[in-house]
Design an enzyme around this catalytic site. Structure first.
Site, short mmCIF file in Angstrom:
data_model
loop_
_atom_site.label_atom_id
_atom_site.label_comp_id
_atom_site.label_asym_id
_atom_site.label_seq_id
_atom_site.Cartn_x
_atom_site.Cartn_y
_atom_site.Cartn_z
N GLY A 61 21.55 28.00 61.99
CA GLY A 61 20.36 28.34 62.78
C GLY A 61 19.17 28.74 61.94
N SER A 62 18.19 29.33 62.60
CA SER A 62 16.88 29.56 62.02
C SER A 62 16.90 30.47 60.80
CB SER A 62 15.97 30.17 63.08
OG SER A 62 14.79 30.61 62.49
N ALA A 63 16.05 30.12 59.82
CA ALA A 63 15.87 30.93 58.62
C ALA A 63 15.24 32.28 58.96
CB ALA A 63 15.01 30.19 57.61
N THR A 64 14.67 32.38 60.17
CA THR A 64 14.11 33.64 60.67
C THR A 64 15.17 34.73 60.71
OG1 THR A 64 12.74 32.28 62.08
CG2 THR A 64 12.86 34.59 62.65
N GLY A 65 16.44 34.31 60.70
CA GLY A 65 17.55 35.25 60.74
C GLY A 65 17.51 36.31 59.67
#
Lengths: 136, 423
Positions: A61-65
């Protein structure tokens, strides 16, 4: 039992292991207020990774993690150390900004050797994992 | 990794704490991907906002900005929660006001241009073909790779910030030619594009992404005259259902549009044959609509446009549909955009048309993110939008009941107060 692994971020961490055969999303997965995995249908759904040595294949999933992981860390609910089969950017960044010891690409598959509750030492300075089996 | 003398000095702290922390992040990530070296970049975009950063993230950003750390590359900033000009009118709770002001102060101190826009490529952040860039907004990175032919991974904010400060990024993934070649041929002969709305293009991309997963697709027969908002709609939808597992891949070849794909052969990088072929039918497109909408509610609280932020052409289209009509008294209509498009709308008189109809143009925010932090608290629950990506995020991040349809259907919904799209 000792397994060689590549260093992602340096340091030594030890504690009780929690393992997942499934990838984990730091963005949608970990609740920063509790450290509990919230993703519906996830193998660790309802279990906390806080203060544990977290062993899993890779982040999905997102690198925003990485922001979410940082929040969990600041609230005292992040793992103490991370073992990945293959590190990707979100996990690596999470480890750097929280100074969490992390290794990846282990010579032997740790998911074949580590059970939940085993005592695991990550020595990311020298590049190995040590496993002490839980008393049955 | 091989580092230049200057890069080594940064890592050792000789250029200060910010560059040192930045280089630590870049080297750690580069080594995970076995990158051989760093490469210079020309453009950065930072996507992080309060929804994902929270107070802890702001503190991190403020610490990072200490000691005079500055970006060395042109860097723009994604939308936040409220319009800097009109926030008093919007009744934004104090905690969000404070948070946005802290973020604003930190990014200005870093030298980031406060665009508060996710159509940064319309407000001056325009890389050229073949340039290496770091855009930390997954959909915008797909757009840059596929339409501009610049090269960006779907970097996280920390990597993008580190790249902005040091001016370099590890050479891996989308930066390397061999990782950009098409793998799956998408056939669309069965679709009547002349009848397609922008929503239809998004529904098509939703379906294609789901089937293709992490492979790189190539579309061969899109119409020559395809409008740019249709291309953008497709590319912004793709990362929702495709690439989801690793977030690492990010190019969609559109033959005749993508600079690296003047022909199908070029998209495949020479004589290579596709791994697979996917044929899309109208039934696939129709079915995608049901998957995108998360609700079957009838009464709609909010119709919101602008994921990504509306271009001036889109604001004109909405104003045209609204002219002489009134938004239903129990439904709100928001048009989210950048400050520059809002300014143009005022200059052209279309802002007045929208206001007279009971709608609102809000700058500095995106439709699927920041404002829902307080709109949710105000009882907004059922939301209609013309963006598949917006639907997905509003449902996933804010647990809203979402409805997806064309611009025309959404404007009709705002007027009647009831869902006028596909059920």
């Amino acid at each position: 039992m000792k397994i060689e692994a590549k260093t992602v971020t340096r340091g030594i961490a030890e504690g009780e292991a929690i393992i997942s055969h499934m990838p984990i999303s730091f963005m949608m997965g970990i609740d920063p207020d509790t450290g509990i995995i919230r993703e519906p249908g996830h193998e660790l759904e309802g279990q906390s990774v806080a203060g544990k040595i977290l062993v899993f294949p890779m982040v999905k999933g997102s690198a925003t993690g990485a922001w979410r992981y940082y929040i969990a860390f600041k609230r005292g609910n992040a793992p103490k150390g991370i073992i990945n089969i293959k590190a990707e950017a979100a996990a690596a960044v999470s480890a750097v900004i929280t100074e969490t010891p992390m290794v990846h690409e282990p010579k032997d598959d740790p998911l074949e050797w580590i059970d939940n509750g085993d005592y695991v030492i990550i020595n990311a300075d020298q590049g190995f994992i040590e496993i002490e089996k839980k008393q049955k | 990794m091989l580092l230049t003398k200057r890069e080594k000095e940064m890592l050792e702290g000789k250029h200060g704490r910010g560059p040192q922390k930045s280089m630590e992040i870049l080297v750690t990530v580069g080594e995970c991907y076995n990158a051989e070296k760093m490469i210079p970049i020309t453009s950065v975009h930072i996507a992080g906002n309060y929804t994902v950063m929270r107070d802890e993230g702001i503190q991190w950003l403020e610490d990072f900005a200490q000691d005079g750390t500055r970006v060395s590359v042109y860097t723009t900033k994604h939308p936040e929660m409220f319009d800097f000009e009109d926030y008093q009118e919007l009744n934004v709770p104090e905690i969000y006001q404070q948070a946005q002001k802290r973020i604003d102060k930190a990014i200005r101190s870093l030298g980031i241009v406060p665009t508060y826009s996710c159509h940064h490529f319309l407000v001056g952040n325009v890389p050229r073909f073949g340039e290496h860039i770091a855009w930390s907004a997954s959909a915008a990175a797909v757009y840059a790779n596929s339409v501009i032919g610049a090269r960006s991974n779907q970097d996280g904010d920390h990597v993008a910030l580190a790249a902005a400060v040091t001016g370099v990024i590890p050479e891996w993934g989308m930066h390397l030619t061999e990782n950009r070649r098409a793998q799956v041929l998408v056939e669309t002969e069965g679709l009547n594009f002349q009848e397609f709305t922008t929503a239809d293009y998004q529904a098509m991309a939703w379906h294609a992404g789901k089937v293709i997963g992490e492979n790189i697709p190539v579309f061969t027969n899109l119409p020559n005259n395809i409008a740019i908002q249709n291309v953008r709609g497709m590319l912004y939808t793709f990362p929702i259902t495709a690439f989801a597992a690793t977030g690492a891949v990010g190019v969609v070849h559109l033959v005749g549009i993508t600079p690296e794909a003047p022909t199908l052969e070029a998209a495949f990088g020479g004589a290579v044959k596709p791994l697979d072929t996917l044929s899309i039918t109208q039934r696939d497109v129709d079915r995608a609509y049901n998957e995108i909408s998360s609700s079957s509610e009838d009464k709609v609280d909010l119709v919101i446009f602008g994921c990504p932020q509306c271009s001036i052409q889109e604001v004109q289209e909405i104003a045209g549909l609204l002219e002489g009509k009134k938004v239903h008294p129990t439904t709100e209509l928001w048009i989210c955009t950048s400050n520059w498009v809002k300014t143009l709308s005022k200059r052209m008189g279309i802002a007045t048309v929208i206001r007279d109809a009971g709608g609102r143009i809000v700058a500095d925010i995106g439709a699927a993110d920041g404002p829902h932090l307080y709109l949710r608290e105000r009882g907004i629950r059922v939301v209609a939008t013309n963006s598949a990506r917006g639907n997905y995020h509003m449902h996933g991040l804010f647990d809203l009941d979402t409805l997806f349809g064309s611009t025309q259907e959404c404007v009709k919904t705002a007027v009647s107060g009831r869902w006028e799209g596909k059920k």
